[in-house]
Design a protein around this motif. Structure first.
Motif, PDB file in Angstrom:
ATOM      1  N   PHE A 167       0.814  -1.189  -0.053  1.00 44.68           N
ATOM      2  CA  PHE A 167      -0.176   0.027  -0.323  1.00 44.68           C
ATOM      3  C   PHE A 167       0.903   1.247   0.169  1.00 44.68           C
ATOM      4  CE2 PHE A 167       0.081  -1.498   4.350  1.00 44.68           C
ATOM      5  CZ  PHE A 167       0.417  -0.734   5.231  1.00 44.68           C
ATOM      6  N   CYS A 169       1.987   3.550  -3.182  1.00 47.63           N
ATOM      7  CA  CYS A 169       1.672   3.746  -4.497  1.00 47.63           C
ATOM      8  C   CYS A 169       2.849   3.915  -5.393  1.00 47.63           C
ATOM      9  CB  CYS A 169       0.545   4.845  -4.553  1.00 47.63           C
ATOM     10  SG  CYS A 169      -0.418   4.884  -6.139  1.00 47.63           S
ATOM     11  N   THR A 190      -3.855  -0.099  -2.934  1.00 43.74           N
ATOM     12  CA  THR A 190      -3.474   0.146  -4.558  1.00 43.74           C
ATOM     13  C   THR A 190      -4.191   1.009  -5.153  1.00 43.74           C
ATOM     14  OG1 THR A 190      -4.396  -1.955  -5.051  1.00 43.74           O
ATOM     15  CG2 THR A 190      -2.374  -2.244  -4.203  1.00 43.74           C
ATOM     16  N   ASP A 210      -9.721  -4.349  -5.103  1.00 45.16           N
ATOM     17  CA  ASP A 210      -9.194  -4.516  -3.597  1.00 45.16           C
ATOM     18  C   ASP A 210      -9.229  -5.855  -3.417  1.00 45.16           C
ATOM     19  OD1 ASP A 210      -9.549  -4.975  -0.624  1.00 45.16           O
ATOM     20  OD2 ASP A 210     -10.176  -3.009  -0.412  1.00 45.16           O
ATOM     21  N   SER A 214      -7.102  -2.609  -0.622  1.00 45.81           N
ATOM     22  CA  SER A 214      -6.776  -1.488  -1.743  1.00 45.81           C
ATOM     23  C   SER A 214      -7.857  -0.471  -2.120  1.00 45.81           C
ATOM     24  CB  SER A 214      -6.352  -2.328  -3.069  1.00 45.81           C
ATOM     25  OG  SER A 214      -5.590  -3.345  -2.879  1.00 45.81           O
TER      26      SER A 214
END
Length: 582
Positions: A167, A169, A190, A210, A214
């Motif tokens: 997580f 980015c 994400t 997800d 995410s």
């Protein structure tokens, strides 16, 4: 490759970024006195204003494109940019409305963005891999096609982490996305590029995916709304990923937005729509029957990592608001979250992440992804030694279970882990949903607000707060509640594993909250040297999860609305972004 020459992925990254800059030029000169009026409007209002003839799709779009450029300049949130195509589509919609007097559909004129996993015709879906560059897709994903059919205007795709499995980015092709409220902090992942863009009003509606937080982590980090759907409620056709063939933990898609109404609008559009695919289940949006008084369960720590003062306060403020609104809120203990984490890692690491890294090629492995990938490939004796060392040195009986689970597995072992997932899910439904009779659950979105860049490589296990609901396949909404205050200090209750309740892994909690300050007076016990620093984090958004039972996605949306209304106005939503701090 010649000696001393640059790796090929760097040249591909330069070319892709240059192409992105060329596409951005379409909007760099756009501005307007009424831009703020459009940016403050939720997606539903945009359609209503256009339907009344008060606004045009072109005027709305230009305001959002100009803001998307600013968002890119400040946060580096965009990947593929199709502003020229978007402006042409807006003009076509305006011409159609002038002729018919009717909007095309429920998203007429709404600027829409997509995580860089959704196929958009004529554009790459790189997912941050240089090996996937220069391969434009021949057709839209079903979600993109449905958006166009409803009159929505795709404007861009947004950044993601390398491998789409941690997580922070950042990836070698597009670089790092910054938090819209502080350039020193992460936007999450994400779906972090999507969250950053929406937080800055660079898009009116977005789409993410997800598999372990995410949608929820970036929504909390950036102060926006998201819905993690349950598996098989909306189509994944044309939504790419790094897990083809992996079904033990399902990747799901879901909308992101700036209001609960935005999420409902999106869900009504896609639920049950199959296209040419046999999935999802042909189950359209169903309006749930809601009781006037709801029964919520809540917890302030999952006992894997103790949630920070800021994140605990977000849950408490939510609970207090719900109680004042007449709802019942009952505190309970989340059952065996560490076991859910162990199962998640046991399943995802089964092939030593070979499927996950198949597109990596010669790209440099990002530090945030390295511990997961490399840890799964350690010799068994070394992994067991590391687990033993963590347990012995830090008196940690939580993290070693996860370390040992990260080994490769044969098919027979994999089947056993999948059975354990089912057993855990059955236990969760029996002990929580059936025994307690909750309508929904209020939980921290993560143990911490947005994290400093580079810290996720040490703190990836924080995702346990979210992935428990991937293991159990529950629909989950996330909404912003509050912002970090400098007074949200980690005292001895967080820095001393023997003080207070809710503690989990001593090693991870020490990295997060630091070591307790010595001496006497008010500073005694306060955390020093940890990644959680409320003075530096002050002003960052903090959200909560609103969890529902499987197949009750629509009820989750309605419960989010109940929570949102109970909390009242709080400086989130369209037009709320003001500036990016240090």
């Amino acid at each position: 490759m010649w000696p001393f020459s640059s790796p090929a992925y760097l040249e591909i990254a330069r070319r892709k970024q240059a192409h992105r800059e060329d596409a951005l030029r379409v909007a760099r000169a756009l501005h307007g006195a009424d831009a703020g009026l459009y940016l403050r409007a939720p997606a539903k209002e945009i359609v209503e204003r256009i339907a009344k003839g008060e606004w045009t799709a072109s005027d709305v779009l230009d305001a959002y494109l100009a803001r998307a450029v600013l968002a890119q300049d400040l946060t580096n949130c965009l990947t593929e940019v199709f502003f020229a195509d978007a402006r042409a589509q807006a003009k076509a919609l305006d011409a159609e409305f002038a002729q018919t007097g009717k909007v095309r559909g429920p998203l007429h004129g709404v600027p829409v963005s997509f995580k860089d996993t959704y196929d958009v015709k004529g554009h790459d879906t790189t997912m941050g891999f240089s090996s996937r560059a220069d391969a434009p897709l021949s057709e839209d994903s079903l979600v993109v096609a449905l958006v166009r059919e409803a009159g929505g205007i795709p404007i861009c795709k947004t950044n993601i982490p390398q491998l789409i499995f941690f997580f922070e980015c950042v990836n070698p092709v597009w670089g790092c996305t910054l938090n819209p409220f502080s350039k020193s902090y992460s936007s999450g992942g994400t779906s972090g590029g999507e969250a950053a863009l929406l937080a800055m009003d660079g898009s009116a509606l977005g789409w993410g995916t997800d598999i372990g937080g995410s949608l929820r982590i970036p929504a909390s980090f950036c102060g926006v709304y998201s819905l993690k759907t349950g598996w098989n409620r909306m189509s994944m056709a044309g939504v790419q990923g790094t897990w083809p063939g992996f079904e033990a933990i399902r990747t799901v898609a879901g909308p992101m937005g700036r209001t609960v109404d935005d999420l409902e609008l999106a869900a009504r559009l896609v639920f049950g729509k199959q296209g040419s695919d046999i999935n999802p289940a042909p189950l359209p949006y169903r309006d749930p029957k809601m009781h006037a008084k709801l029964r919520f369960g809540f917890y302030i720590s999952d006992n894997f990592i103790k949630a920070s003062p800021a994140c605990q306060r977000a849950v408490r403020e939510t609970v207090n608001a719900l109680r004042k609104a007449g709802h019942e809120c009952v505190e309970f203990e989340l059952p065996h979250a560490a076991r859910a984490m162990e199962i998640f890692i046991g399943l995802t690491a089964a092939d030593k992440y070979r499927t996950l890294t198949a597109d990596l090629g010669d790209d440099a492995l990002e530090p945030g992804a390295a511990p997961l990938v490399q840890g799964s490939r350690l010799p068994g004796w070394l992994r067991n030694l590391a687990a033993w060392g963590v347990g012995k040195v830090y008196k940690d009986d939580v993290l070693p279970l996860v370390i040992r689970a990260s080994s490769g597995k044969d098919v027979e072992e994999y089947h056993k882990w999948a059975r354990q997932r089912d057993e855990y899910t059955s236990m969760f439904y029996r002990e929580v949903w059936d025994k307690e009779g909750f309508d929904g659950i209020i939980a921290p979105a993560l143990a911490t607000p947005g994290l400093p860049h580079g810290s996720v490589q040490f703190l990836s296990t924080l995702a346990c707060a979210d992935l428990v609901y991937n293991v159990t396949d529950a629909p989950v909404g996330t909404l912003p509640v509050t912002r970090v205050r400098a007074t949200d200090v980690a005292t001895a209750e967080w820095t001393d594993p023997h003080t207070g309740r809710g503690h989990g892994s001593p090693l991870i909690e020490q990295m997060l909250y630091g070591k307790p300050a010595a001496g006497a007076g008010p500073e005694k016990g306060k955390g020093k040297g940890g990644f959680y620093d409320p003075e530096k984090m002050a002003g960052l958004p903090v959200g909560v999860q609103v969890v529902g039972r499987r197949w009750e996605d629509e009820k989750v949306i309605e419960m989010m609305r109940v929570v949102d209304d109970a909390l009242g106005p709080r400086d989130f939503g369209p037009g709320s972004w003001k500036e990016q701090g240090k």
